[in-house]
Design a protein around this motif. Sequence first.
Motif, mmCIF file in Angstrom:
data_model
loop_
_atom_site.group_PDB
_atom_site.id
_atom_site.type_symbol
_atom_site.label_atom_id
_atom_site.label_comp_id
_atom_site.label_asym_id
_atom_site.label_seq_id
_atom_site.Cartn_x
_atom_site.Cartn_y
_atom_site.Cartn_z
ATOM 1 N N CYS A 138 0.800 -1.230 0.000
ATOM 2 C CA CYS A 138 0.000 0.000 0.000
ATOM 3 C C CYS A 138 0.834 1.282 0.000
ATOM 4 N N THR B 81 -3.147 0.076 8.237
ATOM 5 C CA THR B 81 -3.455 1.460 7.851
ATOM 6 C C THR B 81 -4.227 2.165 8.977
ATOM 7 N N THR B 82 -4.022 3.459 9.040
ATOM 8 C CA THR B 82 -4.681 4.267 10.080
ATOM 9 C C THR B 82 -5.956 4.846 9.495
ATOM 10 N N THR C 295 -10.725 9.202 11.174
ATOM 11 C CA THR C 295 -11.434 10.208 10.391
ATOM 12 C C THR C 295 -12.621 10.699 11.204
ATOM 13 N N LEU C 296 -13.255 11.755 10.745
ATOM 14 C CA LEU C 296 -14.474 12.217 11.400
ATOM 15 C C LEU C 296 -15.259 13.088 10.435
ATOM 16 N N ARG D 173 -14.022 16.990 9.123
ATOM 17 C CA ARG D 173 -12.709 17.056 9.778
ATOM 18 C C ARG D 173 -12.029 18.406 9.530
ATOM 19 N N CYS E 214 -10.877 7.658 1.502
ATOM 20 C CA CYS E 214 -12.085 8.149 2.198
ATOM 21 C C CYS E 214 -12.300 7.477 3.540
ATOM 22 N N GLU F 84 -15.714 11.560 5.318
ATOM 23 C CA GLU F 84 -15.300 12.667 4.443
ATOM 24 C C GLU F 84 -16.240 12.826 3.227
ATOM 25 N N TYR G 16 -9.627 1.167 -3.941
ATOM 26 C CA TYR G 16 -8.637 1.637 -4.910
ATOM 27 C C TYR G 16 -7.322 1.959 -4.222
ATOM 28 N N ASN G 17 -6.239 1.488 -4.813
ATOM 29 C CA ASN G 17 -4.904 1.790 -4.289
ATOM 30 C C ASN G 17 -4.394 3.054 -4.970
HETATM 31 C C1 LIG Z 1 -6.166 8.759 8.239
HETATM 32 S S1 LIG Z 1 -7.283 8.119 7.026
HETATM 33 C C2 LIG Z 1 -7.798 9.638 6.255
HETATM 34 C C3 LIG Z 1 -9.293 9.648 5.981
HETATM 35 C C4 LIG Z 1 -9.836 10.972 5.451
HETATM 36 N N1 LIG Z 1 -9.247 11.336 4.190
HETATM 37 C C5 LIG Z 1 -9.653 12.078 6.461
HETATM 38 O O1 LIG Z 1 -8.816 12.970 6.256
HETATM 39 O O2 LIG Z 1 -10.337 12.060 7.487
HETATM 40 C C6 LIG Z 1 -6.119 7.437 5.852
HETATM 41 C C7 LIG Z 1 -6.757 6.454 4.888
HETATM 42 O O3 LIG Z 1 -5.846 6.211 3.820
HETATM 43 C C8 LIG Z 1 -6.030 4.881 3.385
HETATM 44 N N2 LIG Z 1 -4.858 4.472 2.601
HETATM 45 C C9 LIG Z 1 -3.603 4.187 3.023
HETATM 46 N N3 LIG Z 1 -2.825 3.826 1.995
HETATM 47 C C10 LIG Z 1 -3.595 3.907 0.877
HETATM 48 C C11 LIG Z 1 -3.347 3.654 -0.508
HETATM 49 N N4 LIG Z 1 -2.156 3.251 -0.964
HETATM 50 N N5 LIG Z 1 -4.379 3.823 -1.368
HETATM 51 C C12 LIG Z 1 -5.597 4.233 -0.926
HETATM 52 N N6 LIG Z 1 -5.885 4.477 0.362
HETATM 53 C C13 LIG Z 1 -4.892 4.321 1.265
HETATM 54 C C14 LIG Z 1 -6.232 4.105 4.682
HETATM 55 O O4 LIG Z 1 -6.869 2.873 4.461
HETATM 56 C C15 LIG Z 1 -7.066 5.097 5.507
HETATM 57 O O5 LIG Z 1 -8.433 4.823 5.407
#
Ligand SMILES: C[S@@+](CC[C@H](N)C(=O)[O-])C[C@H]1O[C@@H](n2cnc3c(N)ncnc32)[C@H](O)[C@@H]1O
Length: 286
Positions: free
Chosen positions: A19, A71-72, A75-76, A79, A115, A120, A200-201
């Motif tokens: 990831c 993964t972190t 979220t809220l 935000r 997301c 979000e 989606y990555n």
């Molecule tokens: C901290 S959350 C941020 C959520 C939201 N965008 C916000 O700001 O509240 C980070 C998100 O990034 C996703 N993530 C990490 N690596 C990723 C990747 N390579 N492709 C897509 N999503 C990814 C994680 O699964 C997680 O849900």
Amino acid sequence: MQMTSQDIDAVCGLVLDLCGVYLDETKAYLIESRLGTLAKREGCSSYVALTQRARVTGDLKLKQDIVDAITTQETLFFRDNSPFEALRNKALPELFDAKEKTPFPRRIRIWSAACSTGQEPYSIAMTLIDLIPDIERWDIQILATDISDAAIAKASRGVYAEHEVARGATASHLDRYFVREQQNWRISDRVRSLVAFRRYNLHDSFHSLGQFDVVFCRNVAIYFTPEARQRLFFRIADAMAAHSYLFVGASESLMNYGERFQPQHHCRSVFYQPNSDRTMSVGVRK
Ligand SMILES: C[S@@+](CC[C@H](N)C(=O)[O-])C[C@H]1O[C@@H](n2cnc3c(N)ncnc32)[C@H](O)[C@@H]1O
């Protein structure tokens, strides 16, 4: 299970490949707390064994479980608030004006990249409904993507516990955009219908996603290496329409990326308009 330096190297390498999230030995406690249960469940005697199983057997479910765990997903709703104020009071009104001169003035494409569990994109949808009384007559789609299957599944359900809505959704939001469901709150159909979720990555090609007028890519690039972060934002800029807006996290800045991103200010918020001259991305690996 105690971690050795081989364990740390093996997990960090696998996570980077799966990831793009960059971890090192300073994150040993995080790896242990997030992958320990998974390693036990798999009957692995070490983290090296766990990573080998994921790599060698090509077990997609195990790979996905590792991504979900590492993964972190913090979220809220709404935000940091100010990006949503800027979206409502500056970016969207400007975008509507710019769209007036185009063949499809009521067609808006928005992407919530990373997301998490949906707060979000639903906050974006509520902002749009607040602003556009006859939204049903517009062609609006919010694409919401994340690499975590578990996060996307929860986001698609759109059901949140009391403590989750208490983080950012006001009484007025609850009244207008949620439906009580036993102890929980379900996102209303009107809000839900604006959002399409997809796993989606962000390191994969964006070619199949289309072109966006607004992108929220917040609080995800901080987990990538500086090179991957820069590459990501330039690739996002390439997937954006000529007149478009990019919102990043409060601790993130695109100021060092030269003229490709023009900063815009609204109250306490900074967001960006990609410069349409794509030659400014030259030198950035796609
Ligand atoms: C901290 S959350 C941020 C959520 C939201 N965008 C916000 O700001 O509240 C980070 C998100 O990034 C996703 N993530 C990490 N690596 C990723 C990747 N390579 N492709 C897509 N999503 C990814 C994680 O699964 C997680 O849900």
